[in-house]
Design an enzyme around this catalytic site. Structure first.
Site, PDB file in Angstrom:
ATOM      1  N   ASP A  19       0.830  -1.201   0.000  1.00 18.65           N
ATOM      2  CA  ASP A  19       0.000   0.000   0.000  1.00 18.65           C
ATOM      3  C   ASP A  19       0.868   1.255   0.000  1.00 18.65           C
ATOM      4  O   ASP A  19       0.611   2.208  -0.738  1.00 18.65           O
ATOM      5  CB  ASP A  19      -0.910  -0.026   1.224  1.00 18.65           C
ATOM      6  CG  ASP A  19      -1.721   1.246   1.384  1.00 18.65           C
ATOM      7  OD1 ASP A  19      -2.527   1.546   0.493  1.00 18.65           O
ATOM      8  OD2 ASP A  19      -1.540   1.941   2.399  1.00 18.65           O
ATOM      9  N   GLU A  38      -2.157  -5.114  -3.664  1.00 17.91           N
ATOM     10  CA  GLU A  38      -1.132  -4.377  -2.915  1.00 17.91           C
ATOM     11  C   GLU A  38      -0.106  -5.326  -2.314  1.00 17.91           C
ATOM     12  O   GLU A  38       1.091  -5.001  -2.250  1.00 17.91           O
ATOM     13  CB  GLU A  38      -1.795  -3.531  -1.832  1.00 17.91           C
ATOM     14  CG  GLU A  38      -2.588  -2.367  -2.414  1.00 17.91           C
ATOM     15  CD  GLU A  38      -3.322  -1.560  -1.362  1.00 17.91           C
ATOM     16  OE1 GLU A  38      -3.639  -0.392  -1.637  1.00 17.91           O
ATOM     17  OE2 GLU A  38      -3.592  -2.105  -0.267  1.00 17.91           O
TER      18      GLU A  38
END
Length: 222
Positions: free
Chosen positions: A45, A117
Protein backbone atom coordinates in the site's frame (compact mmCIF):
# COMPACT_ATOMS: atom_id res chain seq x y z
CA UNK A 1 0.80 -24.19 -4.92
CA UNK A 2 -1.08 -24.64 -8.18
CA UNK A 3 0.94 -25.96 -11.09
CA UNK A 4 0.30 -22.88 -13.21
CA UNK A 5 1.22 -20.30 -10.53
CA UNK A 6 4.91 -20.02 -11.55
CA UNK A 7 3.91 -19.47 -15.17
CA UNK A 8 1.33 -16.85 -14.19
CA UNK A 9 3.82 -15.02 -11.98
CA UNK A 10 6.36 -15.06 -14.80
CA UNK A 11 3.82 -13.55 -17.18
CA UNK A 12 2.63 -11.01 -14.63
CA UNK A 13 6.03 -9.72 -13.55
CA UNK A 14 8.03 -10.36 -16.71
CA UNK A 15 10.32 -12.94 -15.12
CA UNK A 16 10.02 -15.77 -12.65
CA UNK A 17 10.40 -14.61 -9.03
CA UNK A 18 13.46 -15.97 -7.25
CA UNK A 19 11.36 -17.22 -4.33
CA UNK A 20 7.71 -18.12 -4.85
CA UNK A 21 6.76 -18.22 -1.17
CA UNK A 22 6.15 -14.45 -0.70
CA UNK A 23 3.83 -14.48 -3.71
CA UNK A 24 1.93 -17.50 -2.41
CA UNK A 25 1.49 -15.60 0.84
CA UNK A 26 0.37 -12.48 -1.04
CA UNK A 27 -2.38 -14.56 -2.63
CA UNK A 28 -3.49 -16.18 0.64
CA UNK A 29 -6.53 -14.91 2.55
CA UNK A 30 -6.85 -15.21 6.30
CA UNK A 31 -9.62 -17.77 5.89
CA UNK A 32 -7.07 -20.13 4.34
CA UNK A 33 -4.00 -19.72 6.55
CA UNK A 34 -2.58 -17.66 9.40
CA UNK A 35 0.31 -16.64 7.13
CA UNK A 36 -1.71 -14.46 4.81
CA UNK A 37 -1.36 -11.32 2.71
CA UNK A 38 -1.90 -8.72 5.43
CA UNK A 39 1.71 -7.77 6.19
CA UNK A 40 2.66 -7.62 2.52
CA UNK A 41 -0.47 -5.59 1.81
CA UNK A 42 0.62 -3.08 4.46
CA UNK A 43 3.95 -2.65 2.68
CA UNK A 44 2.55 -2.69 -0.84
CA UNK A 45 0.00 0.00 0.00
CA UNK A 46 2.80 2.41 0.92
CA UNK A 47 4.90 1.48 -2.11
CA UNK A 48 1.94 1.98 -4.44
CA UNK A 49 1.21 5.40 -2.96
CA UNK A 50 4.80 6.52 -3.39
CA UNK A 51 5.09 5.25 -6.97
CA UNK A 52 1.82 6.84 -8.07
CA UNK A 53 2.62 10.12 -6.27
CA UNK A 54 6.00 10.31 -7.99
CA UNK A 55 4.43 9.52 -11.36
CA UNK A 56 1.78 12.20 -10.98
CA UNK A 57 4.42 14.72 -9.90
CA UNK A 58 6.22 14.04 -13.19
CA UNK A 59 3.13 13.97 -15.41
CA UNK A 60 1.49 17.15 -14.10
CA UNK A 61 4.32 19.60 -13.31
CA UNK A 62 2.03 22.62 -13.14
CA UNK A 63 -0.60 21.22 -10.79
CA UNK A 64 -0.70 22.24 -7.12
CA UNK A 65 -0.60 19.77 -4.26
CA UNK A 66 -4.36 19.73 -3.85
CA UNK A 67 -5.00 18.63 -7.43
CA UNK A 68 -2.27 16.00 -7.27
CA UNK A 69 -3.81 14.66 -4.06
CA UNK A 70 -7.17 14.30 -5.79
CA UNK A 71 -5.58 12.32 -8.58
CA UNK A 72 -3.66 10.15 -6.12
CA UNK A 73 -6.72 9.40 -4.01
CA UNK A 74 -8.67 8.37 -7.10
CA UNK A 75 -5.93 6.01 -8.31
CA UNK A 76 -5.15 4.02 -5.17
CA UNK A 77 -8.66 3.12 -4.03
CA UNK A 78 -9.53 -0.48 -3.30
CA UNK A 79 -11.84 -0.51 -6.31
CA UNK A 80 -9.04 0.53 -8.68
CA UNK A 81 -6.61 -1.97 -7.16
CA UNK A 82 -9.27 -4.66 -7.52
CA UNK A 83 -9.85 -3.69 -11.15
CA UNK A 84 -6.12 -4.02 -11.84
CA UNK A 85 -6.08 -7.39 -10.07
CA UNK A 86 -8.94 -8.65 -12.25
CA UNK A 87 -7.15 -7.48 -15.40
CA UNK A 88 -4.11 -9.56 -14.39
CA UNK A 89 -6.12 -12.69 -13.63
CA UNK A 90 -5.50 -12.65 -9.88
CA UNK A 91 -8.84 -14.28 -9.05
CA UNK A 92 -7.79 -17.66 -10.45
CA UNK A 93 -4.85 -17.83 -8.02
CA UNK A 94 -6.42 -16.67 -4.77
CA UNK A 95 -6.07 -19.05 -1.84
CA UNK A 96 -9.32 -18.89 0.10
CA UNK A 97 -11.03 -21.01 2.72
CA UNK A 98 -14.06 -22.95 1.52
CA UNK A 99 -16.59 -20.72 3.26
CA UNK A 100 -14.94 -17.55 1.93
CA UNK A 101 -14.97 -18.93 -1.59
CA UNK A 102 -18.59 -20.04 -1.27
CA UNK A 103 -19.46 -16.51 -0.12
CA UNK A 104 -17.95 -15.01 -3.28
CA UNK A 105 -14.77 -13.65 -1.69
CA UNK A 106 -12.87 -14.36 -4.91
CA UNK A 107 -14.64 -11.36 -6.46
CA UNK A 108 -14.57 -9.04 -3.45
CA UNK A 109 -13.09 -5.60 -4.15
CA UNK A 110 -11.72 -5.58 -0.60
CA UNK A 111 -9.84 -8.84 -0.99
CA UNK A 112 -8.69 -8.33 -4.58
CA UNK A 113 -7.51 -4.80 -3.77
CA UNK A 114 -5.56 -5.99 -0.74
CA UNK A 115 -4.02 -8.89 -2.67
CA UNK A 116 -2.94 -6.54 -5.45
CA UNK A 117 -1.13 -4.38 -2.92
CA UNK A 118 0.39 -7.49 -1.33
CA UNK A 119 1.76 -8.60 -4.69
CA UNK A 120 3.30 -5.15 -5.14
CA UNK A 121 4.82 -5.51 -1.68
CA UNK A 122 6.31 -8.90 -2.54
CA UNK A 123 7.75 -7.60 -5.81
CA UNK A 124 9.18 -4.56 -4.03
CA UNK A 125 10.92 -6.83 -1.51
CA UNK A 126 12.51 -8.75 -4.37
CA UNK A 127 13.37 -5.99 -6.85
CA UNK A 128 13.42 -2.76 -4.83
CA UNK A 129 11.81 0.53 -5.72
CA UNK A 130 12.99 0.49 -9.34
CA UNK A 131 11.32 -2.85 -9.96
CA UNK A 132 8.14 -1.83 -8.16
CA UNK A 133 8.01 1.44 -10.10
CA UNK A 134 8.29 -0.33 -13.46
CA UNK A 135 5.66 -2.88 -12.51
CA UNK A 136 3.10 -0.39 -11.18
CA UNK A 137 3.52 1.97 -14.13
CA UNK A 138 2.98 -0.89 -16.55
CA UNK A 139 -0.13 -2.34 -14.93
CA UNK A 140 -1.76 0.98 -14.00
CA UNK A 141 -1.06 2.23 -17.53
CA UNK A 142 -3.41 4.86 -18.92
CA UNK A 143 -5.44 5.01 -15.69
CA UNK A 144 -2.95 7.58 -14.44
CA UNK A 145 -3.20 9.87 -17.45
CA UNK A 146 -6.98 9.75 -17.85
CA UNK A 147 -8.55 13.17 -18.16
CA UNK A 148 -7.05 16.64 -18.17
CA UNK A 149 -8.80 17.67 -14.97
CA UNK A 150 -8.07 16.10 -11.62
CA UNK A 151 -11.06 14.01 -10.49
CA UNK A 152 -13.09 15.33 -7.60
CA UNK A 153 -13.78 12.75 -4.92
CA UNK A 154 -17.55 12.54 -4.30
CA UNK A 155 -17.19 13.25 -0.57
CA UNK A 156 -15.10 16.35 -1.26
CA UNK A 157 -17.49 17.50 -3.96
CA UNK A 158 -20.47 17.08 -1.62
CA UNK A 159 -18.75 18.99 1.16
CA UNK A 160 -17.87 21.82 -1.21
CA UNK A 161 -21.47 21.91 -2.49
CA UNK A 162 -22.80 22.13 1.07
CA UNK A 163 -20.43 24.95 1.96
CA UNK A 164 -21.20 26.89 -1.21
CA UNK A 165 -24.95 26.46 -0.58
CA UNK A 166 -24.67 27.53 3.08
CA UNK A 167 -25.80 24.09 4.20
CA UNK A 168 -24.62 21.95 7.10
CA UNK A 169 -21.56 19.74 6.71
CA UNK A 170 -22.52 16.27 5.42
CA UNK A 171 -22.75 13.61 8.13
CA UNK A 172 -22.16 9.90 7.46
CA UNK A 173 -23.67 7.11 9.54
CA UNK A 174 -23.35 3.34 9.14
CA UNK A 175 -26.96 2.13 9.27
CA UNK A 176 -26.34 -1.56 8.55
CA UNK A 177 -23.53 -4.10 8.44
CA UNK A 178 -24.14 -7.54 7.01
CA UNK A 179 -22.32 -10.49 5.51
CA UNK A 180 -19.49 -12.65 6.88
CA UNK A 181 -16.33 -11.19 8.37
CA UNK A 182 -14.28 -11.79 5.23
CA UNK A 183 -16.88 -10.26 2.90
CA UNK A 184 -18.84 -7.60 4.81
CA UNK A 185 -21.39 -5.21 3.34
CA UNK A 186 -21.83 -1.74 4.80
CA UNK A 187 -24.81 0.53 4.24
CA UNK A 188 -24.11 4.19 4.92
CA UNK A 189 -26.50 7.11 5.03
CA UNK A 190 -25.24 10.62 4.31
CA UNK A 191 -27.33 13.53 5.49
CA UNK A 192 -27.10 17.30 5.09
CA UNK A 193 -29.10 18.35 8.12
CA UNK A 194 -32.79 17.85 7.33
CA UNK A 195 -32.33 19.16 3.79
CA UNK A 196 -31.39 15.97 1.93
CA UNK A 197 -30.12 12.44 2.43
CA UNK A 198 -29.11 9.35 0.51
CA UNK A 199 -27.87 5.83 1.27
CA UNK A 200 -25.60 3.37 -0.48
CA UNK A 201 -23.89 0.05 0.16
CA UNK A 202 -20.26 -0.99 -0.28
CA UNK A 203 -17.78 -3.67 0.71
CA UNK A 204 -16.20 -1.33 3.27
CA UNK A 205 -17.18 1.82 5.10
CA UNK A 206 -15.14 4.11 2.85
CA UNK A 207 -16.61 2.63 -0.33
CA UNK A 208 -20.14 2.95 1.06
CA UNK A 209 -19.58 6.57 2.11
CA UNK A 210 -18.24 7.40 -1.34
CA UNK A 211 -21.21 5.76 -3.03
CA UNK A 212 -23.64 7.55 -0.70
CA UNK A 213 -22.02 10.91 -1.45
CA UNK A 214 -22.23 10.20 -5.18
CA UNK A 215 -25.91 9.27 -4.82
CA UNK A 216 -26.70 12.46 -2.92
CA UNK A 217 -24.86 14.60 -5.47
CA UNK A 218 -26.96 13.00 -8.20
CA UNK A 219 -30.13 13.67 -6.22
CA UNK A 220 -29.09 17.30 -5.78
CA UNK A 221 -28.18 17.64 -9.46
CA UNK A 222 -24.70 18.74 -8.45
Amino acid sequence: MSADLPAWLTTTFGCRPADLKPYERALTHGSQAAENYERLEFLGDRVLGLVIAEWLWELFPNEPEGQLSKRLNALVTGAVCADVARSLGVRAHLRLGKQARDDGAHDSDNILGDVMEALIGAWYRETGLDGARSFVRRIWGTRVQHGDKAPQHPKSALQEWAAASSRRTPEYVVVDRSGPHHAPRFTVQVRIGTFAEASATGTNKQEAETAAARALLAKLGA
